[in-house]
Design a protein around this motif. Structure first.
Motif, PDB file in Angstrom:
ATOM      1  N   ASN B 126       0.825  -1.193   0.000  1.00 39.40           N
ATOM      2  CA  ASN B 126       0.000   0.000   0.000  1.00 39.40           C
ATOM      3  C   ASN B 126       0.864   1.249   0.000  1.00 39.40           C
ATOM      4  OD1 ASN B 126      -2.022   1.817   0.152  1.00 39.40           O
ATOM      5  ND2 ASN B 126      -2.738   1.228   2.190  1.00 39.40           N
ATOM      6  N   SER B 128       0.157   4.193  -0.500  1.00 35.87           N
ATOM      7  CA  SER B 128      -0.479   5.412   0.001  1.00 35.87           C
ATOM      8  C   SER B 128      -0.062   5.707   1.439  1.00 35.87           C
ATOM      9  CB  SER B 128      -1.996   5.314  -0.110  1.00 35.87           C
ATOM     10  OG  SER B 128      -2.470   4.275   0.714  1.00 35.87           O
ATOM     11  N   LEU B 129       0.336   4.658   2.167  1.00 37.29           N
ATOM     12  CA  LEU B 129       0.854   4.873   3.520  1.00 37.29           C
ATOM     13  C   LEU B 129       2.023   5.843   3.512  1.00 37.29           C
ATOM     14  CD1 LEU B 129       0.953   1.342   5.204  1.00 37.29           C
ATOM     15  CD2 LEU B 129      -0.327   3.356   5.969  1.00 37.29           C
ATOM     16  N   VAL B 131       2.826   7.891   0.990  1.00 39.36           N
ATOM     17  CA  VAL B 131       2.403   9.180   0.442  1.00 39.36           C
ATOM     18  C   VAL B 131       1.836  10.058   1.555  1.00 39.36           C
ATOM     19  CG1 VAL B 131       0.761  10.320  -1.083  1.00 39.36           C
ATOM     20  CG2 VAL B 131       1.980   8.283  -1.878  1.00 39.36           C
ATOM     21  N   VAL B 132       0.988   9.475   2.369  1.00 38.41           N
ATOM     22  CA  VAL B 132       0.408  10.224   3.486  1.00 38.41           C
ATOM     23  C   VAL B 132       1.501  10.737   4.412  1.00 38.41           C
ATOM     24  CG1 VAL B 132      -0.976  10.011   5.591  1.00 38.41           C
ATOM     25  CG2 VAL B 132      -1.816   9.048   3.440  1.00 38.41           C
ATOM     26  N   SER B 133       2.442   9.837   4.718  1.00 39.99           N
ATOM     27  CA  SER B 133       3.550  10.194   5.585  1.00 39.99           C
ATOM     28  C   SER B 133       4.338  11.375   5.032  1.00 39.99           C
ATOM     29  CB  SER B 133       4.458   8.969   5.748  1.00 39.99           C
ATOM     30  OG  SER B 133       5.645   9.322   6.399  1.00 39.99           O
ATOM     31  N   MET B 135       3.238  13.694   2.915  1.00 43.62           N
ATOM     32  CA  MET B 135       2.441  14.923   2.901  1.00 43.62           C
ATOM     33  C   MET B 135       2.321  15.540   4.295  1.00 43.62           C
ATOM     34  SD  MET B 135      -0.384  14.020  -0.032  1.00 43.62           S
ATOM     35  CE  MET B 135      -0.779  15.748  -0.317  1.00 43.62           C
ATOM     36  N   GLN B 136       2.241  14.677   5.307  1.00 46.93           N
ATOM     37  CA  GLN B 136       2.207  15.198   6.674  1.00 46.93           C
ATOM     38  C   GLN B 136       3.473  15.985   6.993  1.00 46.93           C
ATOM     39  OE1 GLN B 136       1.538  11.660   8.958  1.00 46.93           O
ATOM     40  NE2 GLN B 136      -0.687  12.013   9.147  1.00 46.93           N
ATOM     41  N   GLN B 139       3.465  19.373   5.517  1.00 47.50           N
ATOM     42  CA  GLN B 139       2.649  20.331   6.276  1.00 47.50           C
ATOM     43  C   GLN B 139       3.338  20.756   7.567  1.00 47.50           C
ATOM     44  OE1 GLN B 139      -1.052  18.065   6.371  1.00 47.50           O
ATOM     45  NE2 GLN B 139      -1.986  19.488   4.916  1.00 47.50           N
ATOM     46  N   PRO B 148       4.999  13.691  -3.978  1.00 49.91           N
ATOM     47  CA  PRO B 148       5.330  12.444  -3.280  1.00 49.91           C
ATOM     48  C   PRO B 148       5.695  11.308  -4.244  1.00 49.91           C
ATOM     49  CG  PRO B 148       3.362  13.419  -2.325  1.00 49.91           C
ATOM     50  CD  PRO B 148       3.702  14.243  -3.532  1.00 49.91           C
TER      51      PRO B 148
END
Lengths: 202, 202
Positions: B126, B128-129, B131-133, B135-136, B139, B148
């Motif tokens: 996965n 996306s795990l 990718v999320v990391s 993007m966080q 921010q 990403p």
DNA sequence: GTCTATATTGTGATAGAC
DNA sequence: GTCTATCACAATATAGAC
């Protein structure tokens, strides 16, 4: 007439290039090359004697493409950041026009590593030009201290790999969407150049 | 007795893995696999019916190795720089132990792109795990703004490519010296991690 | 130079004895 | 389960007519 009639030898070479690049030496068939060239299978042997000899002609041309002629740029008086930009642009543009080159070369050099040593001995490629250029810019203080060889391999890696891994990137991450993959590649010239320069600039 | 006697199926699988990884599907021969396993060629067919079925078993295992299990790391609360370090270390270490995996996978996914879509649908991978990391951390201001997907592909490129291009790097740049190549690879974990982090750190 | 026909070898796969 | 023998076909390569 517009010179529609090409000579047979050239027609065979072009057909063989398409087949060998798509299938590799082991996967390619002389029959398929003949079909692709719309001629008789015997003619392929008439012109090139054997599958090996035909392959050699294709491989040498393909391999020379894999190492673009950026030597002149490297010897120029442009600064290292311009050189990197041109290097990345040239490489990626060439792979957009020859998408099969990366996997083809990477597979075939492993099948016959000795061949490339011979090929490269006869080539005019000289990576030391770029190494010298990198070391000068380090002494100038323009870039951080780093190993020139790793930088060169990094640059090539970032350009080549996405084309070799296209089926994974497109099939897995981009939902098998060809347009999305093309967009990804289109972004990549800027993206890779910026990625490298951010990393090395002082 | 020390359990020297393995069962035949496993012996065949190990032999097949060596041959397929070195030669690819088209270049591999059932006879060579039998020789490698020191058994009769018919036994290979007895256990696996066809070359295709045997290959499938090998490919699935090899492909799963190509995507190391770093998912847990990605979901952890470590910061992005630790995650990248672990990612690079895991990848490169795995290729040191399985040097044929890169060319093998890159060649075979191009020979049969559809297969990987099926394989990946059934996998637990996965991206996306990660990718999320990423993007966080953007921010948070820990890393610069970036795409990403390009970062992920850059990381994989830098780890994979040198192994796929070993004959060129070793044969051309390192004077065919195996020890020099091993040294180059040994440096690479630190080198790649540092290269990436310098580029993205704010 | 181009074709048809054929030689020759290689290779995946199966039959059948043990 | 393991072996020997063999089939069936595919693929490179050549011979020889035109």
């Amino acid at each position: 007439m517009l010179e529609e009639e090409k000579n047979t030898e050239k027609t065979i070479l072009e057909a063989a290039k398409r087949v060998f690049l798509a299938k590799g030496f082991d996967g390619a068939r002389m029959q398929e090359i003949a079909d692709e060239a719309k001629i008789n299978k015997s003619l392929v042997h008439y012109y090139f004697r054997s599958k090996d000899k035909l392959f050699d002609a294709i491989f040498e041309e393909a391999f020379s493409q894999f190492i673009p002629k950026v030597a002149e740029t490297m010897a120029s008086d442009k600064d290292i950041f311009e050189k990197i930009t041109i290097f990345v642009d040239t490489y990626i543009e060439m792979f957009i026009n020859n998408p099969h080159i990366p996997t083809f070369i990477l597979h075939e050099i492993n099948r016959n590593p000795d061949r490339i040593v011979d090929l490269l001995k006869n080539s005019k490629i000289n990576p030391s030009l770029f190494v010298v250029s990198i070391m000068q810019e380090m002494q100038n203080g323009a870039i951080k201290p780093l190993h020139p060889l790793h930088l060169i391999i990094n640059m090539i890696s970032l350009c080549v790999f996405p084309f070799a891994a296209k089926p994974i990137i497109k099939g897995f991450i981009l939902n098998n969407d060809e347009a999305l993959f093309n967009q990804f590649i289109a972004e990549r010239k800027k993206e890779v150049t910026a990625f490298i320069i951010r990393s090395i600039k002082n």
